[in-house]
Motif scaffolding. Structure first.
Motif, PDB file in Angstrom:
ATOM      1  N   THR A  72      24.908  17.495  -1.298  1.00  0.00           N
ATOM      2  CA  THR A  72      26.365  17.496  -1.406  1.00  0.00           C
ATOM      3  C   THR A  72      26.762  17.921  -2.809  1.00  0.00           C
ATOM      4  OG1 THR A  72      26.592  15.729   0.232  1.00  0.00           O
ATOM      5  CG2 THR A  72      28.464  16.114  -1.230  1.00  0.00           C
ATOM      6  N   TYR A  73      27.645  18.911  -2.887  1.00  0.00           N
ATOM      7  CA  TYR A  73      28.127  19.417  -4.170  1.00  0.00           C
ATOM      8  C   TYR A  73      29.587  19.017  -4.332  1.00  0.00           C
ATOM      9  CZ  TYR A  73      23.890  22.213  -3.806  1.00  0.00           C
ATOM     10  OH  TYR A  73      22.580  22.622  -3.676  1.00  0.00           O
ATOM     11  N   GLY A  74      29.925  18.538  -5.502  1.00  0.00           N
ATOM     12  CA  GLY A  74      31.243  17.978  -5.714  1.00  0.00           C
ATOM     13  C   GLY A  74      31.134  16.461  -5.741  1.00  0.00           C
ATOM     14  N   PRO A  75      32.251  15.750  -5.551  1.00  0.00           N
ATOM     15  CA  PRO A  75      33.547  16.309  -5.183  1.00  0.00           C
ATOM     16  C   PRO A  75      34.292  16.930  -6.374  1.00  0.00           C
ATOM     17  CG  PRO A  75      33.753  13.943  -5.440  1.00  0.00           C
ATOM     18  CD  PRO A  75      32.293  14.268  -5.624  1.00  0.00           C
ATOM     19  N   VAL A  76      35.138  17.907  -6.045  1.00  0.00           N
ATOM     20  CA  VAL A  76      36.113  18.461  -6.965  1.00  0.00           C
ATOM     21  C   VAL A  76      37.479  18.256  -6.321  1.00  0.00           C
ATOM     22  CG1 VAL A  76      36.977  20.527  -8.117  1.00  0.00           C
ATOM     23  CG2 VAL A  76      34.504  20.173  -7.881  1.00  0.00           C
ATOM     24  N   LYS A  91      40.186  15.825  -1.979  1.00  0.00           N
ATOM     25  CA  LYS A  91      38.808  15.853  -2.467  1.00  0.00           C
ATOM     26  C   LYS A  91      38.038  16.914  -1.677  1.00  0.00           C
ATOM     27  CE  LYS A  91      36.014  12.730  -0.919  1.00  0.00           C
ATOM     28  NZ  LYS A  91      35.319  11.436  -0.654  1.00  0.00           N
ATOM     29  N   VAL A  92      37.391  17.830  -2.400  1.00  0.00           N
ATOM     30  CA  VAL A  92      36.669  18.930  -1.754  1.00  0.00           C
ATOM     31  C   VAL A  92      35.181  18.807  -2.064  1.00  0.00           C
ATOM     32  CG1 VAL A  92      36.418  21.430  -1.583  1.00  0.00           C
ATOM     33  CG2 VAL A  92      38.690  20.422  -1.941  1.00  0.00           C
ATOM     34  N   GLU A  93      34.367  18.928  -1.024  1.00  0.00           N
ATOM     35  CA  GLU A  93      32.910  18.886  -1.162  1.00  0.00           C
ATOM     36  C   GLU A  93      32.298  20.033  -0.369  1.00  0.00           C
ATOM     37  OE1 GLU A  93      31.686  14.256  -1.351  1.00  0.00           O
ATOM     38  OE2 GLU A  93      32.903  14.829   0.382  1.00  0.00           O
ATOM     39  N   VAL A  94      31.156  20.498  -0.840  1.00  0.00           N
ATOM     40  CA  VAL A  94      30.391  21.521  -0.133  1.00  0.00           C
ATOM     41  C   VAL A  94      29.006  20.955   0.159  1.00  0.00           C
ATOM     42  CG1 VAL A  94      29.375  23.827  -0.274  1.00  0.00           C
ATOM     43  CG2 VAL A  94      31.651  23.399  -1.225  1.00  0.00           C
ATOM     44  N   LYS A  95      28.525  21.170   1.376  1.00  0.00           N
ATOM     45  CA  LYS A  95      27.202  20.679   1.760  1.00  0.00           C
ATOM     46  C   LYS A  95      26.336  21.843   2.208  1.00  0.00           C
ATOM     47  CE  LYS A  95      28.662  16.004   3.030  1.00  0.00           C
ATOM     48  NZ  LYS A  95      28.556  14.900   4.010  1.00  0.00           N
ATOM     49  N   ALA A  96      25.066  21.827   1.769  1.00  0.00           N
ATOM     50  CA  ALA A  96      24.116  22.873   2.133  1.00  0.00           C
ATOM     51  C   ALA A  96      22.716  22.275   2.198  1.00  0.00           C
ATOM     52  CB  ALA A  96      24.153  24.006   1.113  1.00  0.00           C
TER      53      ALA A  96
END
Length: 498
Positions: free
Chosen positions: A133-137, A120-125
């Protein structure tokens, strides 16, 4: 039938002792990196510009060996390999590639990552003082362990640092990783860098990459011979070369903060001067090479999709429409539109007519003109009639601001392309990301040549200023280290057929 793997296992051109001494070999052909496709040659490339820590060398060796078992091996083979799994656990490795930015928009971009196993991949900004939090993909075996996470909701003209998490744990990425969105202020200039022919050894060239980063481009266009070297239909070795790319520190430093847009040429398609379905290969081989490509990059889309094939695409970056053509996948020896194929040619014409300007960057992996090598492997040999259709379409419809960029012929050159109407196209060819040369860079017979250089690591750069009534673009050829080798400013009116 695919070529036997033994044809890839060639000797090294650079010894470990030479590397240890810091040699940067040169020859009449310019920079000479290791040429072979075997593990030893790949390890020499891995350590060519900076000595990698021993754990990285062991990890790449294990990845290579896992992919070497079968010409159709994928990263699912890597994920299942006991040696790779053990090394990843020992070293705390959760990702094998990325983050790589792409698909830039006014409010964000997409973040590409290749994980060490399905995850599971997430991006945080932080946006508006709040962490989002963007995702998860999820990366999967079917996606070749890649995940692409859209990051949206950013403000134009801002720089937003981000963090990446795999299965809930933050991974180590370069400290300067950030998404820089294009400004909507017309007074702000937009810079786009570009070039071809990095090959495997130019990926990690520190001085060239540092200079690109110093220019702070909004995006980087790389449209041929970027990472894979003459692997034909050995898909395992295509993937091994992408793993080699992704373990280079310099590459990670570039793509974590600079969105990249890509297309291929002969060496990262099949092999030198190959196109279409090469002799002794099949359409299945061609589709396999394309699939590996689409999972290794972060483009807006790829040609006509999995069914139709190809990897061409169109996007908009700041004030520019960017059209990246595919001169390999559909090419045939004879017939109308044999260079791009009928479907891509129809797409290209429709796309050109739909562009909103004020500028259009149109790339081809090989030369638009016929000045170098008699147009070998290019438009002039295969489809001069098709090229004439494209040029005439632009002239008849007075499509403004078209800039032609090209590659393939090692070295860096620029040309004016005169037309019977009196109009002139401008072609810029910085095929110098790998420091190589090829044919002579200049020729007294080329009366419309702008410049010519060889045996230099250098990149092209467009800087657009749309704040004036007659917008301008300044082209620079910049050598590693920062010297400007050539500079030319053009007004949009000069790039608009009358």
């Amino acid at each position: 039938m695919a070529m036997n793997r033994r044809e890839y296992l060639k000797g090294c051109s650079l010894t470990g002792a030479a590397l240890a001494c810091g040699l940067r070999p040169q020859s009449a052909l310019g920079f000479e990196g290791p040429k072979g496709g075997d593990l030893q040659s790949c390890l020499e490339i891995l350590n060519l510009w900076d000595q990698k820590p021993e754990p990285v060398v062991r990890l790449y060796s294990a990845i290579y060996n896992a992919l070497a078992v079968d010409p159709k091996a994928s990263f699912s083979t890597v994920a299942a390999d006991d040696t790779v799994r053990k090394l990843c656990e020992e070293q705390g490795v959760r990702h094998l590639g990325g983050p790589m930015l792409g698909c830039l928009e006014a409010d964000g971009a997409k973040v590409w990552l290749r994980t060490a196993r399905p995850a599971k991949v997430e991006v945080k900004a932080v946006v508006d003082d709040e962490e989002r939090t963007y995702g998860p993909v999820h990366s999967t075996l079917d996606s070749d362990l890649t995940a692409i996470v859209p990051v949206t909701g950013l403000k134009p003209g801002t720089v937003t640092p981000y963090r990446v998490f795999v299965d809930g744990e933050e991974i180590a990425i370069p400290k300067h990783a950030a998404i820089s969105t294009p400004s909507d202020d017309a007074a702000q200039k937009t810079r786009i860098t570009f070039g071809t022919c990095q090959h495997r050894w130019g990926i990690a060239h520190r001085e060239n990459t540092d200079e690109i980063l110093k220019q702070k481009p909004v995006a980087m266009l790389m449209y041929g011979d970027v990472a894979v070297q003459d692997r034909n239909a050995d898909l395992g070795m295509h993937r091994a070369d992408y793993a080699l790319r992704d373990l280079q520190t310099t590459w990670r430093d570039l793509v974590c903060s600079t969105p990249v847009y890509t297309s291929w040429d002969d060496h990262d398609y099949f092999d030198n001067d190959r196109w279409g379905v090469p002799r002794n290969f099949t359409d299945e081989d061609r589709r396999g090479v394309r699939k590996v490509w689409t999972q290794a990059w972060n483009n807006p889309y790829y040609g006509l999709g999995d069914e139709g094939g190809g990897i061409f695409h169109h996007t908009r970056i700041g004030p520019c429409d960017v059209i990246m053509t595919d001169n390999r996948y559909f090419r045939t020896r004879n017939g109308k539109h044999c260079f791009l194929g009928p479907e891509q040619m129809a797409w290209l014409k429709k796309t050109l007519l739909s562009c909103k300007g004020p500028f259009i960057i149109m790339s081809c992996g090989t030369m638009w003109s016929d000045y170098v090598s008699g147009g070998k492997d290019s438009w002039g040999v295969f489809d001069p009639e098709g090229r004439e259709e494209v040029f005439k379409l632009i002239e008849d419809n007075r499509i403004p601001g078209v800039l032609l960029i090209s590659g393939d012929r090692h070295g860096a050159r620029g040309f004016r392309i005169p037309r019977p109407s009196g109009f002139e196209f401008y072609e810029f060819e910085p095929a110098s990301l790998g420091g190589r040369t090829g044919p002579p860079p200049t020729n007294a017979k080329w009366k419309t040549q702008l410049y010519g250089f060889s045996n230099k690591f250098a990149f092209g750069e467009f800087t657009f200023d749309v704040s004036q009534d007659d917008p301008t673009v300044t082209y620079r050829l910049v050598e590693a280290g920062g010297e400007t080798l050539y500079e030319l400013t053009l007004k949009r009116s000069q790039l608009t057929p009358s």
